[in-house]
Design a protein around this motif. Structure first.
Motif, short mmCIF file in Angstrom:
data_model
loop_
_atom_site.label_atom_id
_atom_site.label_comp_id
_atom_site.label_asym_id
_atom_site.label_seq_id
_atom_site.Cartn_x
_atom_site.Cartn_y
_atom_site.Cartn_z
N MET A 106 -0.06 56.39 58.49
CA MET A 106 1.25 55.81 58.18
C MET A 106 1.54 56.02 56.69
O MET A 106 0.66 55.86 55.85
N GLU A 107 2.78 56.39 56.36
CA GLU A 107 3.15 56.62 54.97
C GLU A 107 3.15 55.31 54.19
O GLU A 107 3.34 54.23 54.76
N PRO A 108 2.95 55.39 52.85
CA PRO A 108 2.91 54.18 52.02
C PRO A 108 4.14 53.28 52.19
O PRO A 108 4.02 52.07 52.28
N LEU A 109 5.33 53.89 52.26
CA LEU A 109 6.55 53.09 52.40
C LEU A 109 6.57 52.37 53.74
O LEU A 109 6.93 51.19 53.82
N ALA A 110 6.17 53.07 54.78
CA ALA A 110 6.15 52.44 56.11
C ALA A 110 5.14 51.30 56.16
O ALA A 110 5.39 50.25 56.76
N ARG A 111 3.97 51.51 55.55
CA ARG A 111 2.96 50.43 55.52
C ARG A 111 3.48 49.23 54.74
O ARG A 111 3.27 48.08 55.14
N GLN A 165 6.61 48.33 54.29
CA GLN A 165 7.65 47.66 55.06
C GLN A 165 7.04 46.83 56.20
O GLN A 165 7.53 45.73 56.50
N ALA A 166 5.98 47.34 56.82
CA ALA A 166 5.30 46.57 57.86
C ALA A 166 4.68 45.30 57.28
O ALA A 166 4.73 44.22 57.90
N HIS A 167 4.11 45.40 56.09
CA HIS A 167 3.52 44.25 55.41
C HIS A 167 4.60 43.21 55.10
O HIS A 167 4.40 42.00 55.29
N ARG A 205 5.00 36.83 46.65
CA ARG A 205 4.45 38.09 47.15
C ARG A 205 5.54 38.98 47.72
O ARG A 205 5.54 40.20 47.48
N LEU A 206 6.49 38.40 48.44
CA LEU A 206 7.59 39.18 48.98
C LEU A 206 8.44 39.79 47.86
O LEU A 206 8.89 40.95 47.96
#
Length: 279
Positions: free
Chosen positions: A1-6, A8-10, A245-246
């Motif tokens: 998974m790409e960094p941006l996708a990870r 966004q999932a977080h 954190r968000l």
């Protein structure tokens, strides 16, 4: 998974967690309000039983403690009231520390609350009997009756609980319920003796049993209100931490989005240049 996708999932997971924390906070606030509303009436009932004990004691000459304590073994009982559920910070640890200090070979340990019973077992403490802690004020009386029945055979009983303080705070409190405090026997404000149909000794014993039930009920409601106050503070802290954190993750997300757009532009420019360059 790409960094941006990870990333966004977080962010999505944290938002879901924040919703759960918000629901817990709402429940805790509701239960604190319920406890605050119930405490004055319960405290008033305890005071009524105390007055009745003083009035019964005034019916005859002063007597020794053995005349008012329930029959039973010489071993005393130590009752620890804790929480049924978690997310309360160090609430149960503080209560258990006091119980560990108060426990002795001549005291049998009783625990109300699954969390406290688990911690006691982890510390190697022998629990004679444990009970689930009621989670609503409406369920306290039924549970306190079970506990009072278990303790009724002891001539000495102490309770450790969290005494509620306004503002959501609490104090770890240790109180002796049995034997009856001598001050209860001498505080009568009677101007004329009450009518009664029981032997004075039997009357005092029945009142001692009622006092045990009343005090256990009061301590359980105090503890429940304190527990939810601790949970309310814990959820508020968790919500602030999630918000921080968000905010950090969203800043990182914007940076990654910008970097992704920049990379795409560079790819387009490179592709355009390669098409325009002579072979």
């Amino acid at each position: 998974m790409e960094p941006l996708a990870r990333l966004q999932a977080h962010i999505g997971n944290l938002k879901d967690l924040r919703e759960v924390i918000g629901a817990l906070r709402g429940l805790a606030a509701t239960h604190v309000q319920e406890g605050q509303a119930a405490l004055p009436g319960i405290r008033s009932y305890v005071a009524t039983v105390e007055d009745a004990i003083a009035e019964a004691a005034a019916l005859g000459p002063a007597s020794g403690r053995e005349q008012v304590d329930p029959n039973g073994p010489g071993k005393g009982a130590l009752l620890l009231i804790s929480s049924e559920h978690g997310f309360v910070g160090g609430f149960n640890e503080r209560l258990l520390e006091r119980a560990s200090d108060a426990l002795s070979p001549d005291k049998a340990l009783f625990v109300v609350g699954t969390r406290g019973a688990t911690l006691a077992s982890e510390r190697g403490l022998e629990v004679q009997q444990s009970f689930e802690m009621a989670t609503r004020v409406a369920g306290v009386l039924a549970m306190s009756r079970q506990v009072a029945t278990a303790l009724s055979g002891f001539e000495a009983a102490e309770v450790i609980f969290a005494r509620y303080r306004l503002g959501g705070g609490f104090d770890v409190s240790q109180q002796t319920i049995l034997p009856l405090d001598p001050s209860l026997m001498s505080g009568s404000r009677l101007r004329s003796p009450p009518l009664h149909h029981l032997d004075r000794l039997l009357l005092l014993r029945r009142l001692a049993e009622e006092y045990l039930l009343a005090e256990i009920t009061r301590c359980m409601v105090e503890n429940m209100t304190s527990e939810n106050g601790a949970r309310l503070r814990a959820t508020e802290t968790a919500d602030r931490n999630i918000e921080d954190r968000l905010r950090q993750l969203k800043t990182n997300e914007q940076a990654l989005r910008q970097a992704s757009v920049t990379d795409e532009l560079l790819e387009l420019v490179t592709a355009a240049e390669s098409l325009q360059s002579p072979e």
